[in-house]
Design a protein around this motif. Structure first.
Motif, PDB file in Angstrom:
ATOM      1  N   ALA A  88       1.837   3.329  -5.273  1.00 23.10           N
ATOM      2  CA  ALA A  88       1.513   4.617  -5.911  1.00 23.10           C
ATOM      3  C   ALA A  88       2.777   5.436  -6.214  1.00 23.10           C
ATOM      4  O   ALA A  88       2.913   5.981  -7.318  1.00 23.10           O
ATOM      5  N   PRO A  89       3.730   5.527  -5.269  1.00 25.80           N
ATOM      6  CA  PRO A  89       4.972   6.236  -5.614  1.00 25.80           C
ATOM      7  C   PRO A  89       5.722   5.580  -6.784  1.00 25.80           C
ATOM      8  O   PRO A  89       6.347   6.281  -7.588  1.00 25.80           O
ATOM      9  N   LEU A 105      -3.395  10.499  -7.714  1.00 24.59           N
ATOM     10  CA  LEU A 105      -2.313  10.463  -8.700  1.00 24.59           C
ATOM     11  C   LEU A 105      -2.864  10.724 -10.106  1.00 24.59           C
ATOM     12  O   LEU A 105      -2.319  11.541 -10.858  1.00 24.59           O
ATOM     13  N   GLY A 109       0.807  -1.217   0.000  1.00 24.35           N
ATOM     14  CA  GLY A 109       0.000   0.000   0.000  1.00 24.35           C
ATOM     15  C   GLY A 109       0.838   1.265   0.000  1.00 24.35           C
ATOM     16  O   GLY A 109       0.427   2.281  -0.541  1.00 24.35           O
ATOM     17  N   GLU A 110       2.007   1.196   0.611  1.00 22.24           N
ATOM     18  CA  GLU A 110       2.867   2.377   0.647  1.00 22.24           C
ATOM     19  C   GLU A 110       3.670   2.537  -0.646  1.00 22.24           C
ATOM     20  O   GLU A 110       3.919   3.631  -1.101  1.00 22.24           O
ATOM     21  N   LYS A 162      -5.168   7.035  -3.278  1.00 26.98           N
ATOM     22  CA  LYS A 162      -3.879   7.415  -3.877  1.00 26.98           C
ATOM     23  C   LYS A 162      -3.957   7.367  -5.404  1.00 26.98           C
ATOM     24  O   LYS A 162      -3.424   8.246  -6.089  1.00 26.98           O
ATOM     25  N   LEU A 171      -6.628  -0.326   3.957  1.00 28.64           N
ATOM     26  CA  LEU A 171      -5.707  -0.342   2.820  1.00 28.64           C
ATOM     27  C   LEU A 171      -6.445  -0.210   1.486  1.00 28.64           C
ATOM     28  O   LEU A 171      -5.938   0.422   0.547  1.00 28.64           O
ATOM     29  N   ILE A 187       4.308   4.001  -9.304  1.00 26.08           N
ATOM     30  CA  ILE A 187       3.586   4.371 -10.530  1.00 26.08           C
ATOM     31  C   ILE A 187       4.000   5.781 -10.944  1.00 26.08           C
ATOM     32  O   ILE A 187       4.279   6.055 -12.113  1.00 26.08           O
ATOM     33  N   ALA A 198      -5.385   2.870  -0.830  1.00 23.94           N
ATOM     34  CA  ALA A 198      -4.789   2.585  -2.145  1.00 23.94           C
ATOM     35  C   ALA A 198      -5.629   3.219  -3.252  1.00 23.94           C
ATOM     36  O   ALA A 198      -5.089   3.800  -4.202  1.00 23.94           O
ATOM     37  N   LEU A 255       2.116  10.356  -1.457  1.00 22.12           N
ATOM     38  CA  LEU A 255       1.496   9.186  -2.091  1.00 22.12           C
ATOM     39  C   LEU A 255       1.923   7.888  -1.404  1.00 22.12           C
ATOM     40  O   LEU A 255       1.318   6.848  -1.605  1.00 22.12           O
ATOM     41  N   GLY A 256       2.980   7.967  -0.595  1.00 21.89           N
ATOM     42  CA  GLY A 256       3.419   6.782   0.141  1.00 21.89           C
ATOM     43  C   GLY A 256       2.828   6.694   1.538  1.00 21.89           C
ATOM     44  O   GLY A 256       3.251   5.869   2.328  1.00 21.89           O
ATOM     45  N   LEU A 257       1.832   7.538   1.824  1.00 24.98           N
ATOM     46  CA  LEU A 257       1.341   7.576   3.204  1.00 24.98           C
ATOM     47  C   LEU A 257       0.831   6.200   3.634  1.00 24.98           C
ATOM     48  O   LEU A 257       0.152   5.511   2.887  1.00 24.98           O
TER      49      LEU A 257
END
Lengths: 221, 347
Positions: free
Chosen positions: A49-50, B103, A45-46, B99, B92, A52, B96, B332-334
């Protein structure tokens, strides 16, 4: 955009799928422009997205440039698998582009010669597995104890095949995790044809752990 | 800084997939897909069942919220999502998705605290919250007393349950009485036809408990006391007066909750009490809190029942408050945090 989170290898890749009809189309017709893979089974989950965002930046693309999203649909441990699949679904929804699902094990077995067992770690001392003949899935996917997987193959691939190598007793081939390029290649026809997208369905293969409550214990002695 | 930011909020901390749209303090959409019926036969929320349902409901629920609000994703100023506390796997899914929407649309994302969102939702009904305020948050997963000095960042925990959450006690007593899950609504209904005649215990209310646990709650002993009372009747071959048990149990819960909440207001010299969470939909807690607040000149704010239970509008409301206050968005990594402390309003 290719996304797979069915294994500890959190994967995002920016891929160009070329139209073979167009003059000058390259061969192979699927080109990985940028890829990020981080092996961490507890941070899907962390990380995703980064990653991508990073592959878009590296490939010099904006989200709006994407034509489709390809998602590995497992099988894989539930929580991590869902993180990638809901990311893919939301990305497709937000950008109004189709989302195509591909069995994640096919991302390992695709294009491999001979008869191959693909097995990934399903935790609880089990593997998710499928059998490929000439790169095409002919059995599975299923989830079982390694010793219960009884198949006629020449070799094995995947992190589950490695982890239980002694049980399988088979020569081990790469890759260890689903390849973004293979996943893209498996969806390439749909991408080129601009086929309608699909509502993704995770390949859980197991039911949720839940038991209906039994008789209540009495509060009086 | 926008004074009336347009925010999409996503909530998946338990069994409701909630997506809301808010402009400033104005509610534009509040769409909820619940998996509660799938959990009923298990007598409680099954995390994996909830997570699967969130996955399936996410995109359709976002679309419904956008349609209801008459906006597109491109219109929003930010996306807010519950980052905790709650069920890890369920959180999650929402985070997800949020995000990916952020994005794709190039929008800032705010990972917010579920409990703070239960407070913020009241601004949709009653306007800006006077600060400081005392907040009582009671649901199936939480029972907390908070002092809200600044909803955008300074919330102090005063007390919480030391065992079961209040809503959990409702569920367990409902099961004991043969009433369906979730137990809140059927107990509320049964209690209307019952009398408050059984003196069930008020947890952590004795003088010796107030020394260390003045603003804490305990409902485990109450649940056991109800079980013993009912079993004694059954063993004696006497009928169980379900309505009276429901009314007496409900009174014990509501009495302690409102008593301590009003006590916190008086102790801190705070004139505003907000009640939120699913248990705030209970008719008796609303009536008793009103009565006691009136007596002490405290302004009571309780959102309408639909906004008390988990929903996306509350997350959007807190997001809008944070944007308006100039709070920094998340990365975005939260991460999700299933045990997110209330001192963290946004991750």
């Amino acid at each position: 955009m290719v996304v797979d989170s069915s294994t500890p290898a959190v994967t995002a890749a920016l891929v160009r799928v070329e139209d073979p009809e167009l003059p000058g189309a390259g061969d192979p017709q699927v080109t990985v422009l940028a890829e990020r893979v981080t092996v961490d089974g507890r941070a899907h989950g962390e990380l995703l997205a980064p990653q991508i965002q990073a592959v878009l930046a590296e490939g010099g693309a904006a989200p709006g440039d994407l034509a489709a999203v390809v998602a590995g649909t497992g099988p894989g441990p539930f929580t991590g698998l869902r993180a990638g699949m809901v990311t893919a679904a939301a990305l497709g929804h937000a950008l109004d582009i189709p989302v195509y699902g591909v069995c994640s094990l096919d991302g390992i077995g695709h294009g491999q010669p001979g008869r191959l067992l693909v097995a990934t770690d399903a935790r609880r001392k089990e593997v998710y597995w499928a059998v490929y003949s000439g790169g095409v899935r002919v059995d599975g996917p299923a989830v079982d104890k390694p010793a219960a997987v009884s198949v006629e193959v020449d070799a094995a691939a995947g992190d589950g095949a490695d982890r239980y190598a002694e049980v399988f007793g088979l020569p081990l081939l790469p890759p260890r995790y689903p390849s973004a390029r293979a996943l893209a290649a498996l969806a390439a026809d749909r991408v080129r044809a601009k086929a309608p997208g699909e509502t993704l369905t995770p390949r859980y293969l197991r039911r949720p752990d839940a038991v209906a409550p039994g008789e209540r214990k009495p509060a009086l002695p | 800084m926008k004074t009336e930011p347009l925010v999409l909020g996503i909530e998946t901390s338990c069994d409701e997939t909630g997506v809301g749209v808010v402009r400033g303090h104005t509610l534009l959409a509040d769409e909820v897909a619940s998996s509660v019926e799938e959990h009923a036969r298990f007598g409680g929320v099954v995390p994996e069942v909830a997570s699967r349902a969130h996955f399936e409901a996410m995109v359709p629920t976002v679309q419904r919220a956008l349609d209801t609000a008459g906006i597109t994703l491109a219109d929003v100023d930010a996306i807010a999502v519950t980052a905790g506390p709650g069920l890890a796997g369920a959180l999650l899914v929402g985070v997800a998705a949020a995000k990916a929407y952020a994005l794709a649309a190039g929008k800032p994302i705010y990972g917010v605290n579920h409990l703070a969102a239960h407070v913020a939702v009241d601004t949709l009904e009653h306007g800006p919250l006077p600060e400081p305020a005392i907040a009582l948050l009671v649901s199936g997963g939480h029972s907390s007393l908070l002092q809200v000095d600044d909803l955008a960042g300074r919330v102090e925990p005063l007390g919480a349950t030391i065992d079961d959450a209040a809503g959990e006690a409702f569920d367990k007593v409902a099961r004991l009485l043969g009433l369906p899950f979730p137990g809140g609504p059927p107990i509320d209904r049964a209690a209307r036809d019952g009398q408050i005649v059984i003196p069930f215990p008020r947890g952590l209310s004795a003088a010796r408990d107030l020394v260390e646990h003045r603003f804490d709650f305990s409902f485990s002993g109450l649940k056991t006391a109800v079980a013993r009372w009912v079993e004694a009747r059954q063993r004696a071959g006497e009928p169980v007066p379900v309505n009276d048990v429901a009314a007496s149990f409900q009174e014990a819960v509501c009495d302690v909750l409102t008593n301590k909440a009003v006590d916190a207001c008086l102790d801190r010299g705070v004139r505003t009490l907000v009640i939120g969470g699913g248990v705030a939909a209970n008719s008796r807690i609303r009536a008793l809190a009103q009565e006691r607040c009136d007596k002490h000149g405290i302004t009571l704010r309780v959102p309408r029942p639909k906004l008390c239970t988990d929903n996306g509008a509350m997350v959007a409301a807190l997001g809008a408050h944070l944007v308006a206050a100039g709070a920094a968005p998340g990365a975005l990594g939260l991460p999700t945090d299933s045990a997110m402390p209330i001192t963290v309003v946004t991750a």
